[in-house]
Design an enzyme around this catalytic site. Sequence first.
Site, PDB file in Angstrom:
ATOM      1  N   SER A  45       0.804  -1.228   0.000  1.00  0.00           N
ATOM      2  CA  SER A  45       0.000   0.000   0.000  1.00  0.00           C
ATOM      3  C   SER A  45       0.833   1.273   0.000  1.00  0.00           C
ATOM      4  CB  SER A  45      -0.943   0.010   1.212  1.00  0.00           C
ATOM      5  OG  SER A  45      -0.219  -0.104   2.421  1.00  0.00           O
ATOM      6  N   ASP A  95      -3.483   8.142   7.952  1.00  0.00           N
ATOM      7  CA  ASP A  95      -4.660   7.394   8.393  1.00  0.00           C
ATOM      8  C   ASP A  95      -4.348   6.343   9.449  1.00  0.00           C
ATOM      9  OD1 ASP A  95      -3.276   5.555   6.915  1.00  0.00           O
ATOM     10  OD2 ASP A  95      -4.812   5.257   5.383  1.00  0.00           O
ATOM     11  N   HIS A  97      -0.578   4.780   6.980  1.00  0.00           N
ATOM     12  CA  HIS A  97       0.191   5.343   5.875  1.00  0.00           C
ATOM     13  C   HIS A  97       0.532   6.802   6.166  1.00  0.00           C
ATOM     14  CE1 HIS A  97      -2.705   2.272   4.401  1.00  0.00           C
ATOM     15  NE2 HIS A  97      -1.597   1.766   3.886  1.00  0.00           N
TER      16      HIS A  97
END
Length: 377
Positions: free
Chosen positions: A40, A339, A342
């Site tokens: 991610s 968040d 990240h």
Amino acid sequence: MASSSFPLHLILLAVNLLLLPSVVTPSTGRYSAIFSFGDSLADTGNFVFFSGGKDPANRPPYGETYFHRPNGRYSDGRIILDFIAQTTGLPLVRPYPAGRGSEGFVFGANFAVAGACALNNAFYEAEGFNVTWEDYSLGTQLKWFEQLLSSPSVLAPNDALSKSLFIVGEMGANDYKSVLVGDNPMESARALVAPVARAIGAAIDALVRTGAKTVLVSGVFPLGCVPMFLTSFRTRNAEAYDPETGCLKWLNELSQYHNLLLQRELRRLGRAHPQSTIIYADIYGAMMALYTSPSQFGMTSTLKACCGGEGPYNYNSSVICGDPTSTLCSHPWSYVSWDGMHLTEAAYQIVAHGMVEGPNPQPSLYANASSIDLKNE
């Protein structure tokens, strides 16, 4: 020891990254394309595509800072891959599964998928794990790359691979996350480090044998500073925390162990493939600079998420960023975490610089490459 003299294109890359806070200046075009692999931290829309658009990264406020809309990136704006692409004068790298079409991949492709592990599902099934996630592992991403190579019409000319920059982004965090449960999470995760390092090494070996000449490989970030892990493993034991940063020491030690074994693997690969340049990017050191000296970079909040739910770190697995009841900070550029899992665009920008040049007094990429000595133990 490796030579301390570095190619002009790498020096230009470092100089351009130094200019990132004010302007993106294209380089001399040393690279014709970028091919990216990872999870991610490098995903630019692949998982949103696989989820049918139902992933939180496809909802506001994701993407609000730079793109002004959700775009599949797990941040409020650009990520490390974007900054490297812009700095080298190339377009933003297109996600492969999400971006296939008539435009092709002349300038490269991004195979990274949120949630991807270094180890494939067959490994976890053999170890007795209840595998509930899709296999977006490095092996799967390499298969996509091979599929792309089998369709030459969508690629640049035949010399594209030798002139391309290959980036194997941070891998391993999702592997460790999957076993950081039970009574002995540290021991369970530590047992995975060697297989994870070997899997990353096998992927790099495959890329080099295919024709890659320049491979930038990222280590693992400081897991002990991530709001999600800080929330999951919160303890009243003050000895568990680094007094300087507030990060969990045992998780950062896991990251350091991973990076140690990964660098050993890169040394082995360097000896096996002297015709290629394999570069270790110290994301751990670049991020620790943010946690130890945040004011130096204009940061005021290091361990709390900008976007998330209630709690000491503004992270709540039941109220994630993008949820209607989640809260959003007013100044994302002053936060390290976006968040809870990240980074913000501001932090990614600083880390992108640090991974290539190295923030003082952290070792620079160049000093790191010399000390690691990819050709000799």
